[in-house]
Scaffold this active site. Structure first.
Site, mmCIF file in Angstrom:
data_model
loop_
_atom_site.group_PDB
_atom_site.id
_atom_site.type_symbol
_atom_site.label_atom_id
_atom_site.label_comp_id
_atom_site.label_asym_id
_atom_site.label_seq_id
_atom_site.Cartn_x
_atom_site.Cartn_y
_atom_site.Cartn_z
ATOM 1 N N GLY A 35 0.788 -1.234 0.000
ATOM 2 C CA GLY A 35 0.000 0.000 0.000
ATOM 3 C C GLY A 35 0.814 1.274 0.000
ATOM 4 O O GLY A 35 0.305 2.337 0.355
ATOM 5 N N SER A 36 2.072 1.205 -0.451
ATOM 6 C CA SER A 36 2.850 2.450 -0.478
ATOM 7 C C SER A 36 2.272 3.425 -1.499
ATOM 8 O O SER A 36 2.350 4.645 -1.316
ATOM 9 C CB SER A 36 4.327 2.167 -0.753
ATOM 10 O OG SER A 36 4.519 1.717 -2.068
ATOM 11 N N HIS A 132 1.933 0.048 -13.064
ATOM 12 C CA HIS A 132 2.713 -1.160 -13.357
ATOM 13 C C HIS A 132 4.203 -0.807 -13.308
ATOM 14 O O HIS A 132 4.612 0.230 -13.845
ATOM 15 C CB HIS A 132 2.337 -1.688 -14.737
ATOM 16 C CG HIS A 132 3.028 -2.968 -15.076
ATOM 17 N ND1 HIS A 132 2.654 -4.180 -14.520
ATOM 18 C CD2 HIS A 132 4.091 -3.228 -15.872
ATOM 19 C CE1 HIS A 132 3.459 -5.128 -14.983
ATOM 20 N NE2 HIS A 132 4.335 -4.575 -15.806
HETATM 21 C C1 GRF Z 1 3.881 -1.499 -7.352
HETATM 22 O O1 GRF Z 1 5.223 -1.651 -7.761
HETATM 23 C C2 GRF Z 1 2.950 -1.520 -8.513
HETATM 24 O O2 GRF Z 1 3.488 -0.992 -9.678
HETATM 25 C C3 GRF Z 1 2.724 -2.993 -8.693
HETATM 26 O O3 GRF Z 1 2.641 -3.495 -7.379
HETATM 27 C C4 GRF Z 1 3.415 -2.671 -6.526
HETATM 28 C C5 GRF Z 1 2.540 -2.245 -5.379
HETATM 29 O O4 GRF Z 1 3.256 -1.573 -4.386
HETATM 30 N N1 GRF Z 1 1.552 -3.238 -9.491
HETATM 31 P P1 GRF Z 1 2.523 -0.978 -3.112
HETATM 32 O O5 GRF Z 1 1.652 -2.072 -2.523
HETATM 33 O O6 GRF Z 1 1.704 0.204 -3.545
HETATM 34 O O7 GRF Z 1 3.614 -0.595 -2.165
#
Ligand code: GRF
Length: 213
Positions: A35-36, A132
């Site tokens: 969820g960053s 992505h």
């Molecule tokens: C991100 O790198 C996004 O591009 C991919 O999954 C990851 C999610 O990261 N689809 P976070 O959970 O938002 O930290």
């Protein structure tokens, strides 16, 4: 090569879309993991850079840390576990019902590790954004960072695009380039990509809020 701040905003076709008023966008964030990116959105709203409200976070994995982050930001979160559904369409239908109850304008897939069906796509036509960790159309699908390392590319990055039925293939809203260093591991490279993700995802949402509603 240290300059990784060059990101380009590329508009999708606007023909079928109308201009919106200055009303804050009501967002839903769909997330499966840390969820960053949700947090980056929340921070951008908090700092006034993004005229929006995250009305709900939906997560599909009971272990997803995004639920804790949502709680910290006092954003309602809802677990809809895909394992409780035998068909992808039924899972998506449960999500759509929650989104409609919350009167959501735009859906942000921020680390959403599920393939979406027409049930979700048709309920929010041209209103679903995905992020992505590659420069699409290179390296779609899972393990994009590992794919980039295996291919030996010297530059990779991240892409925000409108979601379509084909995975990681919709109209591109914004991209940021990130250098690959010889000593990179998937973790170091992904961390560098995520710095850019946290910049371009709120930017893309702001672009949509100003131009596409
Ligand atoms: C991100 O790198 C996004 O591009 C991919 O999954 C990851 C999610 O990261 N689809 P976070 O959970 O938002 O930290």
């Amino acid at each position: 090569m240290n300059n990784v701040s060059n990101s380009r905003l590329i508009s999708p076709p606007l023909s079928e879309l109308t201009k919106k008023s200055g009303k804050p966008l009501k967002l839903a964030v769909l997330a499966s993991g840390q969820g960053s990116n949700f947090e980056a959105i929340a921070q951008s709203i908090d700092s006034g850079q993004l005229n929006a409200q995250v009305a709900i976070v939906i997560y599909n994995n009971p272990e997803a840390q995004v639920s804790e982050r949502a709680q910290n930001w006092q954003v309602p979160s809802l677990l809809i576990n895909h394992r409780d559904f035998s068909r992808r369409e039924d899972f998506d239908q449960a999500i759509v019902e929650s989104l409609q109850r919350a009167e959501i304008d735009w859906v942000i897939m921020a680390g959403w590790m599920r393939i979406v069906t027409t049930v979700l796509l048709n309920a929010f036509t041209d209103r679903i954004i995905n992020i992505h960790p590659s420069l699409l159309p290179s390296f779609p699908g899972i393990r994009a960072v590992e794919q980039a390392l295996a291919a030996g590319v010297k530059i990779t990055g991240c892409t925000v695009h409108l979601a379509t039925l084909a995975v990681d293939s919709g109209p591109i809203l914004i991209q940021a380039a990130v250098p690959v260093f010889p000593e990179d591991t998937p973790a170091t490279l992904h961390a560098r990509i995520q710095i850019q993700e946290h910049l371009i995802l709120p930017q893309a949402i702001a672009f949509c809020s100003e131009n596409l509603l």
